[in-house]
Design a protein around this motif. Sequence first.
Motif, PDB file in Angstrom:
ATOM      1  N   GLN A  72       8.594 -11.206   6.696  1.00  0.00           N
ATOM      2  CA  GLN A  72       8.417 -11.109   8.151  1.00  0.00           C
ATOM      3  C   GLN A  72       7.397 -10.040   8.518  1.00  0.00           C
ATOM      4  N   LEU A  73       6.208 -10.231   7.996  1.00  0.00           N
ATOM      5  CA  LEU A  73       5.113  -9.292   8.222  1.00  0.00           C
ATOM      6  C   LEU A  73       4.008  -9.956   9.045  1.00  0.00           C
ATOM      7  N   THR A  74       4.408 -10.626  10.108  1.00  0.00           N
ATOM      8  CA  THR A  74       3.451 -11.380  10.922  1.00  0.00           C
ATOM      9  C   THR A  74       2.473 -10.472  11.657  1.00  0.00           C
ATOM     10  N   LEU A  75       2.905  -9.262  12.033  1.00  0.00           N
ATOM     11  CA  LEU A  75       1.994  -8.340  12.720  1.00  0.00           C
ATOM     12  C   LEU A  75       0.813  -8.006  11.830  1.00  0.00           C
ATOM     13  N   GLU A  76       1.080  -7.609  10.607  1.00  0.00           N
ATOM     14  CA  GLU A  76       0.021  -7.210   9.690  1.00  0.00           C
ATOM     15  C   GLU A  76      -0.907  -8.379   9.368  1.00  0.00           C
ATOM     16  N   GLN A  77      -0.320  -9.550   9.117  1.00  0.00           N
ATOM     17  CA  GLN A  77      -1.144 -10.723   8.833  1.00  0.00           C
ATOM     18  C   GLN A  77      -1.985 -11.108  10.038  1.00  0.00           C
ATOM     19  N   GLY A  78      -1.401 -10.984  11.210  1.00  0.00           N
ATOM     20  CA  GLY A  78      -2.131 -11.316  12.433  1.00  0.00           C
ATOM     21  C   GLY A  78      -3.301 -10.380  12.684  1.00  0.00           C
ATOM     22  N   LEU A  79      -3.137  -9.106  12.344  1.00  0.00           N
ATOM     23  CA  LEU A  79      -4.226  -8.154  12.527  1.00  0.00           C
ATOM     24  C   LEU A  79      -5.411  -8.499  11.619  1.00  0.00           C
ATOM     25  N   LEU A  80      -5.116  -8.864  10.375  1.00  0.00           N
ATOM     26  CA  LEU A  80      -6.199  -9.258   9.474  1.00  0.00           C
ATOM     27  C   LEU A  80      -6.923 -10.489  10.001  1.00  0.00           C
ATOM     28  N   THR A  81      -6.171 -11.437  10.535  1.00  0.00           N
ATOM     29  CA  THR A  81      -6.785 -12.638  11.108  1.00  0.00           C
ATOM     30  C   THR A  81      -7.677 -12.276  12.282  1.00  0.00           C
ATOM     31  N   SER A  82      -7.209 -11.358  13.121  1.00  0.00           N
ATOM     32  CA  SER A  82      -7.997 -10.946  14.285  1.00  0.00           C
ATOM     33  C   SER A  82      -9.288 -10.252  13.871  1.00  0.00           C
ATOM     34  N   ILE A  83      -9.202  -9.396  12.864  1.00  0.00           N
ATOM     35  CA  ILE A  83     -10.394  -8.687  12.394  1.00  0.00           C
ATOM     36  C   ILE A  83     -11.388  -9.660  11.787  1.00  0.00           C
ATOM     37  N   ARG A  84     -10.887 -10.586  10.982  1.00  0.00           N
ATOM     38  CA  ARG A  84     -11.772 -11.565  10.355  1.00  0.00           C
ATOM     39  C   ARG A  84     -12.460 -12.436  11.409  1.00  0.00           C
ATOM     40  N   ARG A  85     -11.753 -12.767  12.460  1.00  0.00           N
ATOM     41  CA  ARG A  85     -12.321 -13.584  13.533  1.00  0.00           C
ATOM     42  C   ARG A  85     -13.420 -12.825  14.274  1.00  0.00           C
TER      43      ARG A  85
END
Length: 574
Positions: A379-392
């Motif tokens: 349940q580490l959706t925050l961390e994964q979401g941040l990486l997705t945002s940075i990559r975008r």
Amino acid sequence: MTHDHDLVLRPTAAQTAAALNPPPGRCGGDLVVETLASLGATTVFGLPGQHALGMFDALRRSALRYVGLRVENNAGFAADAYGRITGEAAPLLLSTGPGALTSLAALQEAAAASAPVLAIGSQVPTAGLGGGRRGYLHELPDQAASFRGVVKSVHTVRSQSQIPSALAAAWQSALTAPHGPVWVEIPQDVLLAPASLPVVTGVDAAPEDLVPRPELTAVAADLLANAARPVIVAGGGVIRADASRKLRQLAERLAAPVVTTYGGKGAFPWTHPLSLRSWVEDRHTTDFLEDADVVLVVGSGLGELSSNYHTFRPRGRVIQIEADLGKLEANHPALGIHADARLALQALLETVPERTDATAPIRVREVLEKIDERITGQQLTLEQGLLTSIRRALPATSPSFWDMTILSYWAWAAFDAKAPNTLHSAQGAGGLGYAFPAALGAAVADPTGPVLAVSGDGGALYSVAELATARQYGLDVTWLIVDDGGYGVLREYLTDTFGETTAVDGAAQEAAVTDLTGPDFVALAESFGVPGTRTTPETLSADLAKALSTPGPSVVVLPARLRMFAPTHLDRQD
């Protein structure tokens, strides 16, 4: 018949004219900058100091671009990144004693990451060398000894005539595989004395090729050709050797899955069917590597992180291609090939026949699915979401520089670098404060696009003075600061190891040693004249994209407390 030693290099008319009619006012420092220019340098980093004034005065009479930072360690990080991005030796001008010593942590990172940095420091006057006259300001009993355990080579100058040859030898050392930092020191009086030597114009210091021995590549090719389950581990040596294309060609010819280490991020395409990505700290990846009958390790010493904390125990044959002789077979018995990664991969491409294996992409997909299932279960959706945002938000060709912070640990394993030599971090030596000054060095190396730096609030406090540098030179760097009010990584380490963080009494209240009272980073950035934005996980992608698309430096602050993914090297029961 003409032998090489019979050849005499005749000076050109321009060289003769310059030698016979040197400009007035030259000193020993001019010999330094003239030699650097003759070697091909265009930019130098550093900080002035009392004993080094001869070099800095000479810059007035040189076409070299000078980029001055506020702390010597940060200047070293900037030079490190410049060397990584350009592949050239990055000159770093330093003063004696405290100035020189302050650069050591940066030079340690350059050594661990094989970044070519040519550090040139001043020394006390020659009368104080070797146990002579004592009591000079900044004096060390043996300054060079402080650097010998860190850099590739140490070069001490005692006269002006030694300057060109010493710098040429250091330049060659820095750029010969494995790349790395070198140290040159020159006494104050040598730098300040009027130069009687002609203008330096004819220095050549081409790096030596580190060619693989053919009998070793023949055996390696035979092992790979007859392997049933070959796998490749690609490290930072592939990046430094600019060998990513050859790596892909060999992997596809062998139908061999590829794992990239943290230092090798981007060496192999992230979405390629044979890509096991960078989950080197995952038990599923380690099991896959152990099941291989031949493991080809290219440009990695299989150190602590790359070997999943030394839990990797190969059952098959290991072939290790490594330019650093000290790392060859240091951690695992192997067919050790001491060579530059590019040259060794080319030799294998010329001898290894094509093999087919329709199961390889399937086995890769199965491993990645197991890793995804494990991470999803935490349940580490925050961390994964941040990486997705940075990559975008980050352009595909823009480099990024990551400090030792929780989000960086995530990026090592889970961030798509998109291309070779675009994701850099301080994971080689593991010191704080790398990201922002390194990003400044990258922006100097290539000003055609934005550069991203990512730090925690603890690491940011190491580098905050360089906001002045970013503003002074108008460098196109966006600095993302994840503010969790402390040393987040150490907070987790202390809790995992001891059950809680160590508490100390401060300001009449108990706080953990990892808790930090920090500034308002947005206001602090704006006090330097650098635009600052406070963001949220939901708005990070848009705020970061806006900052990256706006020329000049900027700061984006994300208040967030992140978690690291659970380690799996502890799962093993032996």
